[in-house]
Motif scaffolding. Structure first.
Motif, PDB file in Angstrom:
ATOM      1  N   ARG A  45      35.855   7.540  -3.292  1.00  0.00           N
ATOM      2  CA  ARG A  45      35.558   7.728  -1.747  1.00  0.00           C
ATOM      3  C   ARG A  45      36.252   8.979  -1.141  1.00  0.00           C
ATOM      4  O   ARG A  45      37.305   8.286  -0.276  1.00  0.00           O
ATOM      5  CB  ARG A  45      35.986   6.210  -0.401  1.00  0.00           C
TER       6      ARG A  45
ATOM      7  N   GLU B 101      35.798  11.144   0.797  1.00  0.00           N
ATOM      8  CA  GLU B 101      35.373  11.577   2.072  1.00  0.00           C
ATOM      9  C   GLU B 101      36.543   9.943   3.154  1.00  0.00           C
ATOM     10  O   GLU B 101      37.231  10.239   4.091  1.00  0.00           O
ATOM     11  CB  GLU B 101      34.304  11.067   2.815  1.00  0.00           C
ATOM     12  N   HIS B 102      36.977   8.999   2.313  1.00  0.00           N
ATOM     13  CA  HIS B 102      37.705   8.211   2.867  1.00  0.00           C
ATOM     14  C   HIS B 102      39.634   8.449   2.846  1.00  0.00           C
ATOM     15  O   HIS B 102      40.632   7.727   2.340  1.00  0.00           O
ATOM     16  CB  HIS B 102      37.985   6.679   3.106  1.00  0.00           C
TER      17      HIS B 102
END
Length: 574
Positions: A57, A59-60
């Protein structure tokens, strides 16, 4: 020598059975209907979070938890490990540690789980805490359900905040629930991430066909849905482009309005002809994308390349010679409903048992979906022009049909739209070519790319859902509606018999034994929803009467007794 070969065959079969059982065991399935306004229970939440943690992830700023564990245990080639069977010892070790870590997280905290993972597998807190911090935010959003509040706001005519539409595992940003689902900018489709993921799927799809047939498919029919491409930011579109051997080109505003041809040297395979059957919602939401797809087909058809490496050019050239067709007609590949119309009605015809022969279903599909969306050589737009003969010509060259699955919550036996579209186009191809196409579905519900045949997918869903006590007992907790959901699954399973003859007879036998011929279960179902019991029984009898299933005489007589006027078990309640 003979006994040795038998021993090898036996061991291979045992290993295959073991893999299938493990696949069913690890399958993420809903264990009940969603209750509006109620948050997920602990075990359901743990299963969801484990799947979320299985993906990188960026984006995280978090890595895949299995990848982090594999690296800490010095297990090399994690990507190759993903493609191995789930029964491999390293894979089982990693999956077991990850499952325990997520369970400890749910019962404790991110710090508790990170400390345990450090002790158990040597994973540093710096590596795991970003992932557990992400899971902390997701867990809180799973617990904060605003659905009832949003409904009340809607009834008062007030504003409801928008949110993306997707599967929680694929895009955790869909949380919290209770928001309006917004679409995507059609000019952004496919996204760069979707195009990257699509390459793996397209390669796996062609690899599966090549392994089974010794060559690539002459042409492939692809089903594209609007909501699925919203949720995945255009993965289905990207797969079509990869099969054709082109990539999207973005302008200064990041709009995908052009395509660039991928050289054959880079592609390392022929360009595959793709016939696209598009849903009405896709047509309405993604007009620029349909133009992009049409442009891609035309660009590939006009390339000066060997016919044995460019199947689009080969098929278009043959049709122009055979039928004295114009290039604009022979190259048409994007079809949908007439403007303002939706669906194929194949599902309604099957559910109402209003069909005499399977060919009727294929004919209905083409009748409803034979409207061309293209541009001619002069750039003039052709939108919704009825072109039955052009769709027949395009489908007559198809050797494989395909659709992408993108949600663990809704599978091919959960709703009738899957057999309506994929089953409908497959039956249309079979009717035109007098040969059943290979039918495939891709599974993007886990980090590894998995291509299954339709038959394999029906078996997997039947075992993991319809015939799985965990699934049907979860449904029965909902009483009348739960029984109706079981009957709905059986009806949708039958839809795959009607459109593709893809249901093994044993599935109908086990459904009968599980729900109707077990006295205790039959009584439970009858008390909760006698109407669905009758419908379920009639559907099984229809499967027999249409030649998809041939139970023994005793079982058949018991089924007829259930719907017979003489049966006092239904007397007074139906």
């Amino acid at each position: 020598m003979k006994s040795k070969l038998n021993s090898i065959d036996r061991d291979a079969r045992v290993m295959q059975l073991c893999e299938e059982l493990t696949e069913i065991e690890q399958r993420l399935i809903p264990t009940g209907l969603h209750i509006f306004g109620r948050a997920a229970e602990l075990q359901e939440k743990a299963d969801l979070l484990r799947m979320v943690a299985s993906f990188d992830r960026p984006e995280h700023d978090s890595q895949s938890l299995p990848r982090v564990v594999a690296e800490a245990l010095d297990i090399d080639c994690y990507d190759e490990l993903l493609q191995e069977t789930s029964t491999s010892e390293p894979r089982e070790l990693v999956d077991g540690i990850v499952a325990e870590a997520v369970q400890r997280f749910c019962e404790g905290s991110a710090e508790t789980a990170a400390d345990w993972l450090n002790l158990k597998a040597g994973v540093s807190r710096e590596k795991s805490l970003p992932t557990f911090s992400m899971l902390t935010r997701i867990a809180a959003e799973l617990d904060s359900n605003t659905e009832l509040e949003s409904v009340l706001r809607a009834l008062r005519g007030e504003y409801i905040a928008p949110g993306p539409g997707a599967d929680i595992v694929q895009n955790p940003l869909v949380l919290p629930t209770g928001r309006n689902t917004h679409a995507v900018n059609p000019y952004s489709v496919p996204s760069q991430v979707a195009f990257s993921r699509a390459k793996l799927t397209a390669d796996a799809l062609l690899g599966r066909y090549l392994e089974e047939h010794g060559r690539y498919p002459r042409a492939l029919a692809l089903v594209l849905w609007g909501l699925d491409n919203i949720k995945t930011q255009g993965e289905g579109v990207a797969q079509a482009l990869w099969l054709l051997g082109v990539r999207p080109v973005r302008d200064a505003l990041n709009r995908a309005t052009e395509v660039e041809v991928i050289p054959l040297e880079e592609l390392q395979r022929p360009r595959i002809d793709v016939v696209m059957t598009v849903s009405g919602i896709f047509r309405d939401l993604f007009a620029p994308t349909m133009t992009l797809l049409d442009k891609a087909v035309r660009r590939v058809a006009a390339l000066d390349e060997p016919l044995d490496l460019n199947y689009v050019r080969r098929n278009v050239s043959e049709k122009m010679k055979e039928n004295a067709s114009e290039f604009d007609d022979a190259v048409t590949r994007v079809f949908s409903n007439a403007p303002g119309n939706y669906g194929t009605n194949v599902n309604f015809m099957v559910m109402d048992s209003q069909w005499d022969s399977e060919e009727t279903l294929g004919d209905l599909f083409v009748t409803r979906k034979c409207f061309a969306y293209t541009r001619d050589s002069r750039g003039r737009t052709v939108e919704g022009h009825e072109a039955r003969h052009l769709m027949d010509d395009a489908l007559s060259q198809v050797e494989a049909t395909y659709q992408n699955l993108d949600s663990f919550e809704i599978g091919i036996t959960d709703v009738d739209h899957y057999f309506e579209y994929l089953g409908g186009v497959s039956k249309a191809v079979e009717t035109l070519t007098k040969s059943r196409p290979a039918i495939y579905l891709s599974d993007s519900l886990s980090p590894q790319t998995k291509i299954r045949s339709l038959e394999e997918t029906v078996r997997l869903e039947s075992r993991s859902k319809t015939l799985n006590p965990r699934w049907y007992e979860g449904m029965l907790k909902h009483g009348f509606r739960g029984v109706a959901e079981i009957e709905n699954h059986v009806a949708n399973t039958f839809g795959w018999s009607a459109t593709a003859d893809a249901v093994d007879p044993w599935i109908y036998t086990e459904i009968s034994k599980t729900f109707l011929l077990d006295p205790i279960m039959f009584k439970r179902l009858l008390e909760l929803n006698p109407h669905s019991v009758r419908s379920l029984t009639n559907r099984l009898l229809e499967a027999h009467n249409r030649g998809y299933w041939n139970p023994d005489e005793e079982m058949l007589e018991q089924l007829y007794d259930i719907v017979g006027d003489r049966d006092d078990r239904l007397e007074g309640v139906v």
